[in-house]
Design an enzyme around this catalytic site. Structure first.
Site, PDB file in Angstrom:
ATOM      1  N   ASN A  10       0.864  -1.185   0.000  1.00 30.88           N
ATOM      2  CA  ASN A  10       0.000   0.000   0.000  1.00 30.88           C
ATOM      3  C   ASN A  10       0.896   1.228   0.000  1.00 30.88           C
ATOM      4  O   ASN A  10       1.516   1.542   1.011  1.00 30.88           O
ATOM      5  CB  ASN A  10      -0.897  -0.037   1.250  1.00 30.88           C
ATOM      6  CG  ASN A  10      -1.667   1.249   1.451  1.00 30.88           C
ATOM      7  OD1 ASN A  10      -1.818   2.042   0.517  1.00 30.88           O
ATOM      8  ND2 ASN A  10      -2.167   1.458   2.659  1.00 30.88           N
ATOM      9  N   TRP A  11       0.955   1.890  -1.139  1.00 30.69           N
ATOM     10  CA  TRP A  11       1.858   3.052  -1.245  1.00 30.69           C
ATOM     11  C   TRP A  11       1.275   4.295  -0.578  1.00 30.69           C
ATOM     12  O   TRP A  11       1.932   5.337  -0.524  1.00 30.69           O
ATOM     13  CB  TRP A  11       2.169   3.325  -2.728  1.00 30.69           C
ATOM     14  CG  TRP A  11       3.266   2.461  -3.265  1.00 30.69           C
ATOM     15  CD1 TRP A  11       3.854   1.402  -2.640  1.00 30.69           C
ATOM     16  CD2 TRP A  11       3.927   2.580  -4.542  1.00 30.69           C
ATOM     17  NE1 TRP A  11       4.830   0.855  -3.442  1.00 30.69           N
ATOM     18  CE2 TRP A  11       4.894   1.555  -4.611  1.00 30.69           C
ATOM     19  CE3 TRP A  11       3.785   3.443  -5.632  1.00 30.69           C
ATOM     20  CZ2 TRP A  11       5.724   1.383  -5.721  1.00 30.69           C
ATOM     21  CZ3 TRP A  11       4.609   3.272  -6.734  1.00 30.69           C
ATOM     22  CH2 TRP A  11       5.571   2.255  -6.779  1.00 30.69           C
ATOM     23  N   LYS A  12       0.048   4.207  -0.110  1.00 32.40           N
ATOM     24  CA  LYS A  12      -0.600   5.366   0.545  1.00 32.40           C
ATOM     25  C   LYS A  12      -0.453   6.612  -0.342  1.00 32.40           C
ATOM     26  O   LYS A  12      -0.497   6.494  -1.550  1.00 32.40           O
ATOM     27  CB  LYS A  12      -0.017   5.591   1.940  1.00 32.40           C
ATOM     28  CG  LYS A  12       0.050   4.325   2.777  1.00 32.40           C
ATOM     29  CD  LYS A  12       0.372   4.610   4.213  1.00 32.40           C
ATOM     30  CE  LYS A  12       0.679   3.318   4.943  1.00 32.40           C
ATOM     31  NZ  LYS A  12       0.401   3.402   6.365  1.00 32.40           N
ATOM     32  N   HIS A  93      -9.443   1.182   5.171  1.00 31.71           N
ATOM     33  CA  HIS A  93      -8.134   1.348   5.833  1.00 31.71           C
ATOM     34  C   HIS A  93      -8.316   2.303   7.012  1.00 31.71           C
ATOM     35  O   HIS A  93      -9.071   3.274   6.926  1.00 31.71           O
ATOM     36  CB  HIS A  93      -7.113   1.895   4.833  1.00 31.71           C
ATOM     37  CG  HIS A  93      -5.704   1.805   5.341  1.00 31.71           C
ATOM     38  ND1 HIS A  93      -5.210   2.675   6.284  1.00 31.71           N
ATOM     39  CD2 HIS A  93      -4.696   0.940   5.058  1.00 31.71           C
ATOM     40  CE1 HIS A  93      -3.951   2.349   6.553  1.00 31.71           C
ATOM     41  NE2 HIS A  93      -3.615   1.297   5.823  1.00 31.71           N
ATOM     42  N   GLU A  95      -6.582   4.606   8.092  1.00 31.26           N
ATOM     43  CA  GLU A  95      -6.276   6.021   7.818  1.00 31.26           C
ATOM     44  C   GLU A  95      -7.461   6.705   7.148  1.00 31.26           C
ATOM     45  O   GLU A  95      -7.686   7.901   7.326  1.00 31.26           O
ATOM     46  CB  GLU A  95      -5.002   6.107   6.961  1.00 31.26           C
ATOM     47  CG  GLU A  95      -3.769   5.744   7.792  1.00 31.26           C
ATOM     48  CD  GLU A  95      -2.559   5.301   7.004  1.00 31.26           C
ATOM     49  OE1 GLU A  95      -2.578   5.384   5.758  1.00 31.26           O
ATOM     50  OE2 GLU A  95      -1.592   4.864   7.640  1.00 31.26           O
ATOM     51  N   GLU A 169      -5.338  -5.092  10.766  1.00 33.55           N
ATOM     52  CA  GLU A 169      -4.289  -4.096  10.961  1.00 33.55           C
ATOM     53  C   GLU A 169      -4.535  -3.342  12.264  1.00 33.55           C
ATOM     54  O   GLU A 169      -5.323  -2.374  12.295  1.00 33.55           O
ATOM     55  CB  GLU A 169      -4.292  -3.093   9.806  1.00 33.55           C
ATOM     56  CG  GLU A 169      -4.061  -3.720   8.449  1.00 33.55           C
ATOM     57  CD  GLU A 169      -3.497  -2.701   7.468  1.00 33.55           C
ATOM     58  OE1 GLU A 169      -2.385  -2.924   6.999  1.00 33.55           O
ATOM     59  OE2 GLU A 169      -4.160  -1.688   7.222  1.00 33.55           O
ATOM     60  N   GLY A 175       2.575   1.979  10.611  1.00 28.34           N
ATOM     61  CA  GLY A 175       3.525   3.066  10.413  1.00 28.34           C
ATOM     62  C   GLY A 175       4.270   3.481  11.666  1.00 28.34           C
ATOM     63  O   GLY A 175       4.904   4.533  11.697  1.00 28.34           O
ATOM     64  N   SER A 214       3.521  -2.391  10.260  1.00 25.97           N
ATOM     65  CA  SER A 214       4.977  -2.361  10.431  1.00 25.97           C
ATOM     66  C   SER A 214       5.662  -3.676  10.047  1.00 25.97           C
ATOM     67  O   SER A 214       6.638  -4.092  10.683  1.00 25.97           O
ATOM     68  CB  SER A 214       5.346  -1.960  11.869  1.00 25.97           C
ATOM     69  OG  SER A 214       4.909  -0.630  12.123  1.00 25.97           O
ATOM     70  N   GLY A 235       2.791  -1.224   4.249  1.00 28.88           N
ATOM     71  CA  GLY A 235       2.835   0.178   3.868  1.00 28.88           C
ATOM     72  C   GLY A 235       4.251   0.623   3.560  1.00 28.88           C
ATOM     73  O   GLY A 235       4.764   0.454   2.457  1.00 28.88           O
ATOM     74  N   GLY A 236       4.923   1.181   4.551  1.00 29.01           N
ATOM     75  CA  GLY A 236       6.228   1.795   4.350  1.00 29.01           C
ATOM     76  C   GLY A 236       7.240   0.905   3.645  1.00 29.01           C
ATOM     77  O   GLY A 236       8.005   1.385   2.793  1.00 29.01           O
TER      78      GLY A 236
HETATM   79  C1  PEP Z   1      -0.657  -0.060   5.874  1.00 32.34           C
HETATM   80  O1  PEP Z   1      -0.530   0.998   5.276  1.00 32.34           O
HETATM   81  O2  PEP Z   1      -1.650  -0.750   5.712  1.00 32.34           O
HETATM   82  C2  PEP Z   1       0.423  -0.471   6.768  1.00 32.34           C
HETATM   83  C3  PEP Z   1       0.318  -1.605   7.401  1.00 32.34           C
HETATM   84  O3  PEP Z   1       1.485   0.394   6.894  1.00 32.34           O
HETATM   85  P1  PEP Z   1       2.920   0.063   7.549  1.00 32.34           P
HETATM   86  O4  PEP Z   1       3.368  -1.257   6.966  1.00 32.34           O
HETATM   87  O5  PEP Z   1       3.776   1.194   7.169  1.00 32.34           O
HETATM   88  O6  PEP Z   1       2.707  -0.086   9.024  1.00 32.34           O
END
Ligand code: PEP
Length: 254
Positions: A10-12, A93, A95, A169, A175, A214, A235-236
Site C-alpha cells: 500500500n503506497w498510501k 483502511h 487512515e 491491521e 507506520g 509495520s 505500507g512503508g
Molecule cells: C498499511 O498501510 O496498511 C500499513 C500496514 O502500513 P505500515 O506497513 O507502514 O505499518
C-alpha cells in the site's frame, strides 16, 4: 489446492512517476517467486501507468466510492478503477476511517460497489491502542467484520472465487514500527476466521486474512508463518524493491 500467500503493498499518498522504476523492480522480484501473489496499490493517478509497466503483480486502488458515478467531486468509482486495469481495491483502511470519518456501513457500501464492478476487495479492520488496552480488541474487530463485510449470495460467490480478503491491521501498529505480538496476531486471526466461517460457510476457506502493521523484511518470516496468517498488507516497506523484496521472499516456500 492451498492458496498462495498474498503480499500487498500500500503506497498510501506516496509515489510519483519516478517511482515506477521501483514498481518494475518489485515486478521482477515477484516474477522470481511465483508461489506468492504480489500486488501494489499506488495512488489513483499511478494505477494505469503502473499497470502498463508490470506483468507479474496485481494492481489495486486504495479506496473507491460507493456509487457507480455521479456528483462526488474528488472521488473515484470502482467501475473506473476496473476500467483502468485495477484488479482489486482496499476499503476501510484505518487512515481513511480516521481522516474521512468512514464508518462500517460506508465501508460495506464501498466493498459492495467494488464487487459489483468485478474487483477484488480487501476490507481492513483493526483496533486502536486504547481499545486493546481496555480489553476490547476482539470485540471491536468482530464488530467491524460484521459491519464492514458484504453479505448475501453475491458476496458468498465472490468469496468462493477468492475475490474477498480481510486485512487485520491494529491501528497502533501501522507506520509506527511497533509490531503486534505473533501470539496476539494468531488469536485475532482465529477470531476473524470464526466469524468468516459463520458468515460465509464453505466459501470462507477462500477468504485470505492478511496481517498489516509495520511488517518488514526482518519480522515477515515470523508473522507470515503464524497459523491463520495468509499474507501481509505492507505500507512503508512496500515503497522500494529493496525493502519489499525480502518480505516477498519470506512469504515464499522456495
Ligand atoms: C498499511 O498501510 O496498511 C500499513 C500496514 O502500513 P505500515 O506497513 O507502514 O505499518
Amino acid at each position: 489446492m492451498a492458496q498462495r500467500p498474498t503480499i500487498v503493498g500500500n503506497w498510501k499518498m506516496n509515489g510519483s512517476r519516478a517511482m515506477l522504476v521501483e514498481a518494475r523492480a518489485i515486478d521482477r522480484v515477484a516474477a522470481r517467486y511465483k508461489d506468492v501473489a504480489v500486488s501494489l496499490a499506488p495512488p489513483f493517478p499511478l494505477i494505469a501507468l503502473l499497470r502498463d509497466e508490470v506483468s507479474a503483480i496485481g494492481v489495486g486502488g486504495q479506496d473507491c466510492h460507493a456509487a457507480a458515478k455521479g456528483p462526488h467531486t474528488g472521488d473515484v468509482s470502482a467501475a473506473l478503477l476496473a476500467d483502468i486495469g485495477a484488479d482489486f481495491v482496499i476499503v476501510g483502511h484505518s487512515e481513511r476511517r480516521r481522516d474521512h470519518g468512514e464508518t462500517d456501513a460506508g465501508v460495506l457500501a464501498k466493498a459492495q460497489a467494488a464487487l459489483t464492478a468485478g474487483l477484488g476487495v480487501i476490507v481492513c479492520v483493526g483496533e486502536t491502542l486504547d481499545q486493546r488496552d481496555a480489553g476490547q480488541a476482539t470485540a471491536v474487530v468482530e464488530a467491524q467484520i460484521e459491519g464492514s463485510l458484504p453479505q448475501g449470495e453475491a458476496a458468498c460467490e465472490a468469496a468462493a472465487l477468492g475475490r474477498l480478503a480481510v486485512a487485520y491491521e491494529p491501528v497502533w501498529a501501522i507506520g509506527t514500527g511497533r509490531v503486534a505480538e505473533v501470539g496476539d496476531v494468531v488469536a485475532m486471526h482465529a477470531a476473524i476466521r470464526a466469524r468468516l466461517d459463520a458468515r460465509f460457510g464453505d466459501a470462507a476457506a477462500r477468504i485470505t486474512v492478511l496481517y498489516g502493521g509495520s511488517v518488514t523484511g526482518d519480522n515477515a518470516a515470523a508473522l507470515l508463518s503464524a497459523p491463520g496468517v495468509g499474507g501481509a498488507l505492507v505500507g512503508g516497506a512496500s515503497l522500494t524493491a529493496e525493502a519489499f523484496g525480502p518480505i516477498i521472499a519470506a512469504a515464499s516456500a522456495g
